[in-house]
Design a protein around this motif. Structure first.
Motif, mmCIF file in Angstrom:
data_model
loop_
_atom_site.group_PDB
_atom_site.id
_atom_site.type_symbol
_atom_site.label_atom_id
_atom_site.label_comp_id
_atom_site.label_asym_id
_atom_site.label_seq_id
_atom_site.Cartn_x
_atom_site.Cartn_y
_atom_site.Cartn_z
ATOM 1 N N HIS A 84 -3.965 3.871 -0.497
ATOM 2 C CA HIS A 84 -4.132 3.115 0.408
ATOM 3 C C HIS A 84 -3.072 2.341 0.383
ATOM 4 N N GLN A 102 2.377 -2.018 -0.416
ATOM 5 C CA GLN A 102 1.227 -2.276 -1.108
ATOM 6 C C GLN A 102 0.153 -0.845 -1.600
ATOM 7 N N ASP A 154 -4.309 -0.892 7.907
ATOM 8 C CA ASP A 154 -3.871 -0.276 6.106
ATOM 9 C C ASP A 154 -3.739 1.188 6.126
ATOM 10 N N HIS A 211 -0.990 -0.860 1.985
ATOM 11 C CA HIS A 211 -1.598 -2.665 2.619
ATOM 12 C C HIS A 211 0.176 -3.234 2.414
ATOM 13 N N ASP A 212 0.416 -3.580 4.381
ATOM 14 C CA ASP A 212 1.203 -3.573 4.634
ATOM 15 C C ASP A 212 1.598 -5.423 4.032
ATOM 16 N N VAL A 213 2.595 -5.633 2.911
ATOM 17 C CA VAL A 213 2.060 -6.872 2.509
ATOM 18 C C VAL A 213 4.248 -7.890 2.796
ATOM 19 N N SER A 223 -7.923 1.150 10.923
ATOM 20 C CA SER A 223 -7.250 0.375 10.155
ATOM 21 C C SER A 223 -5.757 -0.122 10.217
#
Lengths: 127, 1007
Positions: free
Chosen positions: B753, B735, B660, B755-757, B658
């Motif tokens: 979790h 995120q 993420d 998440h590279d934003v 993943s």
């Protein structure tokens, strides 16, 4: 002799507007298109008020303001910042660096004239 | 080994038990047989003797009678009479002999049969007696074995329990030691982080150049600092080097007689001024003696600025008083973390307790029994006994800090923890005893069943033996009797023949005598005959006697031998039966035990052979069923494990690849899992520790920990579904989403979790920058348009015709509208990029409401609408927020209300609540249908396009209201009837306690 008011703005339309308004009101507008020019004119002409735009090429409003404050001759000169930016950040920054007031573009004629009247009268009262 | 010995024991026992009585029985049987046969012989002899004597007496009497009666005729009839007599005599004695032989046969047979019966009966009795004793011994042996089994299993379990307890105790102590060490270390980190952030906050204020020049600004700044560190900071003051106080917050409770009077500069302030840096004072206790206070002094640095030269000789120091009490809940939380209270405290170098998880101990000096001082508490585990509470083992861990030179000491009582291991041991013993008892009961029951089976077998064998003895004995007895009768008959025949010859010879001799001495001899012959007969009879008798005796002896010997043989066979049979029984009893148990061992070792395919249909067989069968069902369920388990493993591999692959980051955080705040993305995404301090449930505090940099914690709290509090966390090196934005994991009803941590934003945020920022640029670029032309039109409308540039005025007014109105649109766009882009700053000021919300209504009243009047502020029931307390933004909220809502109202007006109501102020803006205009009420806060949403166009607006006003209210931590909503709409929002109260109204100075920089 009419009271000198230095207008520093890179936008010709704004300079024109202020020139018309200030002249009509009986002041003597002095116009500068950038900060460096403005600093020079501030020294030479010793205006009663500086209306200083924030975002300008060469020397921006903030740097010009700091330069004015650093110079003992102009350190006490009232400066009204003119900015298209809004929000507390800009305002706070301006005030922290020694601006006396600021007006957001676009402005109402009444708004501008009341501020000018206040500072010029203050300036005259103060000496 | 054990099984064999039991078996051997059984067999030996059994053999001994059977052999002894059997040999005795055999000897007894021999003697009895001999005795009874001898008895029978004697009886036989007696009977024969009596009958022969009778016969002799008869002969003698008859002879005497004949001799007396026919003495005279004797001569005459001598030959005839003698012959006749002899004939009759022989006949009589023959009959007598036959009778006696018959008697003999009858009684002999009866005696033999009796003897046989007795032998059989006694041998059966001996066998069953032996069996009974055997059974008794068997029971005894089983009992002994069972007892031994219980004893040994109890000992074994005791030993296991003791070993286990010792081991688990060591483990518990080891574990507790690590945890305790970790606890003190973590607490030290938290304490340091607290101090650091306090110092940083003070230092940040001290760095501002205006602190040197602008006392009013300094006052506000101190207040801001105080609010920022509310609770921890008791006091902030600004002193110059002469001790003159230029600003302070909070204001003194008592009026100071002369505020201009210089105070004596505290030592820490002098040090800070001298070193031009940050200094910490020693901890002192407040007036109540229980509040640990510490002063932070930071020299105020004059940065570059226009006023720097204004007062070059006056140096200032910012002095902040910090209450360490604030750390107490933190310590308490750490102290209660493990379930059982485990005290934690911070002590000074001198051993004074500064902060303690139990506030009662604060201020006291540490004294431990038998120890010279706190220095004796070394960095690690010490066990000691506490006074009063009896012996108590405790672990003590100490973490020393460098500056300030404090130590965090964590105390972990072991009693509670070890009680659990003692319980474990008890439980093991209880289980062991119960198991042994059960085994013994089972063994007893099995032995009883075994016993019954053996008894049945042995009884059958004994009965069979008795039958055989009886049968054999009868045959032998019959043969013996027949033999006896035959011999007797022979003897009798021989005797008769001899008698006949003798009597013939006698009659011949008598004839000759009679011839010769008829008269003389007549008197004597009878006596002689009688004598002779008597003698013969006696002789006869003796030989018979001897014969009978010999026969009886032989018969008895035979019987005895036979009996011995039979008994030997019986003995062998009994031994065999015993051996077989013993082996067949032990074998299934051994097999069961072997089966149990195999299953315990994991061989579930092992089956126990079923040898019989008895209880053991059933046991074996049910054991096999059990093994089969275990094997089947294990196979099922393995199958589902394989499926699970496959699933797990798939999920693992997903998780591993993943992009993420995925983190599992345990309930105790440690990292349970981090996937490769999470490992590479976050700047872990010690990536190696991630494998071992390291506490988050230990592996994440403090700044990130703080922002992540704040983010998770926001998610948990339902404030936002996601939030962003920014990273510094390299600059990235993650995120964060978080899900609390639950297993059953208990929480087992959370899934985070990441998440590279970064890219999205960059794009967002570019978009916002674009929006800002556009809105900025719009402003320049607007400045001309609005400036000139408004200036012309003032009439300053010459008189205007009506038409010119109308045109200019239209230009001015539209310019204002365009300005508002540009402003709304800019606001939204600021909100979107998170650049909108919400100041935390104390705001008089009523004043703001009044101002907005005043500003908008010309507009309302123009349209024939009224505007009013409903009188509040009670004083409206100040709220906490950004005054300019609160004003914007009011303006947007009231403006919105006016826009959609044709007649009537707009009313604003302020209602103080327990923690917040609720504001309602109610209009009398067209309502909003319920189905779209939820959407009115959406961007660019407008209920009615026509109305909107007429009323003007961007459709962004309500959306901005919603964002601004939420940024203030308030709620916003709408309710609408058929006519009239009410918008409401809440703002957090500045001071939660009503009545204690704070003064509301305007500390904004605008004034």
């Amino acid at each position: 002799m009419a009271t000198k008011i230095l207008v520093v703005d890179d936008e010709a339309s704004v300079r024109h507007l202020l020139q018309v308004m200030l002249a009509t009101e009986g002041y003597e507008p002095i116009l500068a298109a950038n900060g460096a020019e403005g600093l020079q004119l501030a020294h030479e002409q010793k205006p009663a008020l500086v209306i200083l735009d924030w975002m300008m090429p060469i020397l921006d409003g903030l740097a010009t303001l700091q330069a004015l404050r650093a110079d003992p001759d102009t350190a006490e000169l009232p400066v009204v910042m003119l900015t298209a930016r809004q929000g507390d950040n800009a305002m706070a920054q301006a005030m922290v660096h020694g601006a006396d007031f600021y007006i957001t573009k676009p402005f109402d004629a009444e708004e501008m004239l009341s501020v000018v009247r206040r500072f010029v009268r203050n300036g005259e009262a103060g000496g | 080994m054990k099984g064999l010995s039991i078996r051997t024991k059984l067999v030996v026992l059994f053999s001994a038990l059977v052999a002894v009585p059997l040999v005795a029985a055999v000897v007894w049987l021999g003697v009895t047989a001999h005795r009874s046969v001898m008895g029978a012989g004697r009886e036989l002899t007696g009977v024969a003797d009596a009958s022969l004597q009778q016969a002799a007496r008869d002969v003698a009497r008859l002879t005497a009678d004949n001799a007396a009666n026919s003495r005279d005729e004797l001569v005459v009839i001598g030959r005839r009479s003698l012959t006749k007599f002899a004939e009759r005599e022989i006949q009589v004695s023959q009959q007598t002999l036959q009778r006696s032989a018959q008697n003999l046969t009858r009684s002999g047979t009866a005696a033999l049969q009796g003897a046989t019966e007795r032998i059989a009966a006694s041998s059966a009795a001996a066998v069953s007696d032996a069996n009974a004793r055997l059974r008794q011994r068997q029971r005894q042996a089983v009992g002994e074995v069972s007892q031994a089994l219980i004893r040994s299993s109890r000992e074994a379990f005791d030993r296991i329990g003791r070993d286990l307890t010792a081991e688990s105790e060591a483990m518990v102590i080891d574990l507790a030691r690590n945890l305790n060490r970790e606890r003190s270390r973590r607490t030290a980190e938290l304490v340091l982080a607290f101090l650091q952030s306090s110092i940083d906050a003070v230092a940040q204020a001290a760095q501002e150049p205006r602190m040197l020049t602008d006392d009013r600004y300094a006052g506000n700044r101190l207040r801001q600092l105080y609010d920022q560190r509310r609770g921890a900071l008791l006091r902030a003051e600004l002193l110059d080097e002469t001790g003159l106080r230029s600003a302070q917050w909070p204001p003194p409770l008592m009026p100071v007689p002369d505020p201009e009077e210089p105070v004596k500069l505290p030592d820490v302030a002098v040090r800070a001024l001298r070193g031009d840096g940050r200094e910490l004072s020693e901890v002192e206790f407040g007036p109540d003696g229980a509040t640990p206070l510490m002063q932070i002094a930071v020299a105020v640095r004059g940065g570059p600025g226009r006023n720097e030269g204004a007062a070059p000789n006056r140096r200032r120091v910012l002095l902040a008083t910090l209450s360490l009490d604030t750390l107490q809940p933190l310590l308490l939380r750490q102290a209660l973390g493990g379930g059982q209270p485990a005290p934690l405290f911070v002590m000074s170098r001198e051993g004074q307790i500064l902060v303690h998880s139990d506030p009662a101990s604060v201020g006291s000096f540490l004294s431990l029994p038998g120890r010279a001082g706190p220095q004796r508490i070394e960095g690690d585990t010490v066990m000691f006994e506490t006074p009063g509470g009896g012996p108590q083992r405790q672990l003590i861990s100490r973490t020393d800090m460098r500056y300030p030179a404090w130590s965090v000491v964590a105390v972990q009582p072991l009693t509670g923890l070890l009680a659990q291991t003692a319980e474990l041991q008890e439980a093991i013993q209880r289980t062991a005893v119960a198991a042994a008892k059960e085994m013994v009961q089972e063994a007893g029951a099995r032995a009883a069943r075994l016993d019954a089976a053996a008894i049945r077998e042995q009884d059958l064998a004994a009965a069979e033996t008795a039958r055989r003895i009886r049968r054999e004995n009868q045959a032998v007895a019959k043969a013996a009797v027949a033999d006896l009768v035959r011999q007797q008959a022979e003897i009798a025949r021989g005797a008769l023949a001899r008698m006949r010859e003798d009597s013939k010879a006698a009659s011949q001799a008598a004839e000759r005598e009679m011839d010769r001495t008829a008269r003389r001899i007549a008197g004597q012959s009878a006596g002689r005959i009688a004598y002779e007969a008597d003698r013969r009879a006696k002789l006869n008798l003796a030989s018979m006697h001897e014969l009978a005796s010999r026969t009886a002896g032989t018969a008895a010997g035979n019987i005895a031998l036979e009996a011995v043989g039979i008994l030997a066979v019986a003995l062998m049979a009994a031994l065999l039966v015993a051996l077989l029984t013993a082996r067949s009893a032990v074998r299934p148990i051994t097999a069961l035990a072997a089966g149990a061992r195999s299953i315990a070792l994991g061989d579930f395919s092992h089956r126990v052979p079923i040898t019989a249909e008895d209880e053991l067989g059933q046991l074996a069968a049910s054991f096999n069923r059990m093994a089969a069902s275990i094997e089947a369920s294990r196979a099922e388990l393995e199958a589902s494990n394989r499926v699970l493993a496959q699933e797990k591999r798939r999920i693992q692959a997903i998780v591993d690849h993943s992009p993420d980051g995925l983190l599992i955080l345990n309930d105790d705040g440690s990292v349970g899992y981090a996937n490769p993305a999470a490992r590479s995404m976050l700047p872990w301090r010690e990536p190696a520790r991630l494998n071992g449930a390291a506490p988050l505090e230990a592996v994440l940099p403090p700044a990130l920990l703080t922002s992540l914690g704040a983010c998770l709290r926001r998610i948990d509090g339902g404030e936002a579904p996601v939030c962003d966390v920014a990273l510094d090196h390299p600059p990235r934005v993650l995120q964060v989403r978080s899900v609390l994991l639950e297993s059953g009803s208990a929480g087992i941590g959370r899934l985070v979790h990441l998440h590279d934003v970064t890219r999205e945020r960059e794009i967002d920022e570019m978009k916002s920058n674009f929006v800002m640029l556009v809105s900025h670029e719009l402003r320049t032309p607007l400045t001309s348009i609005l400036g000139f039109s408004s200036y012309m409308l003032l009439g300053k540039m010459g008189p205007l015709t009506e038409a010119q005025r109308g045109g200019l007014e239209s230009i001015e109105r539209q310019a204002h509208r365009l300005k508002a649109i540009a402003a709304d766009f800019l606001d939204l882009s600021l909100i979107e990029t998170g650049r909108l700053e919400i100041r935390q000021e104390v705001v008089d919300v009523e004043r703001v409401a009044r101002r907005v209504l005043e500003e908008l009243s010309p507009q309302a009047r123009e349209r024939g609408l009224w505007l009013r502020l409903a009188p509040a029931d009670s004083a409206v307390p100040p709220v906490l927020g950004d005054e300019a933004r609160i004003e914007q909220i009011f303006t947007n809502l009231v403006h919105n209300g006016l826009k959609f109202t044709e007649q009537g007006g707009v009313e604003v109501t302020l209602t103080p609540g327990p923690k917040q102020v609720r504001v309602e803006v109610r209009d009398t205009g067209i309502g909003i249908p319920p189905e779209v009420q939820a959407r009115v806060f959406d961007r660019f949403y407008q209920v009615d396009e026509v109305v909107t166009r007429k009323a003007g607006g961007t459709g962004l006003g309500l959306s901005i209201v919603k964002e601004l209210v939420q940024a203030h931590g308030g709620e916003v909503g709408v309710s609408s009837a058929e006519s009239g709409t009410t918008f409401y929002f809440t703002l957090p109260m500045a001071s939660p306690a009503p009545g204690s109204r704070l003064p509301a100075p305007d500390i904004s920089l605008r004034g």
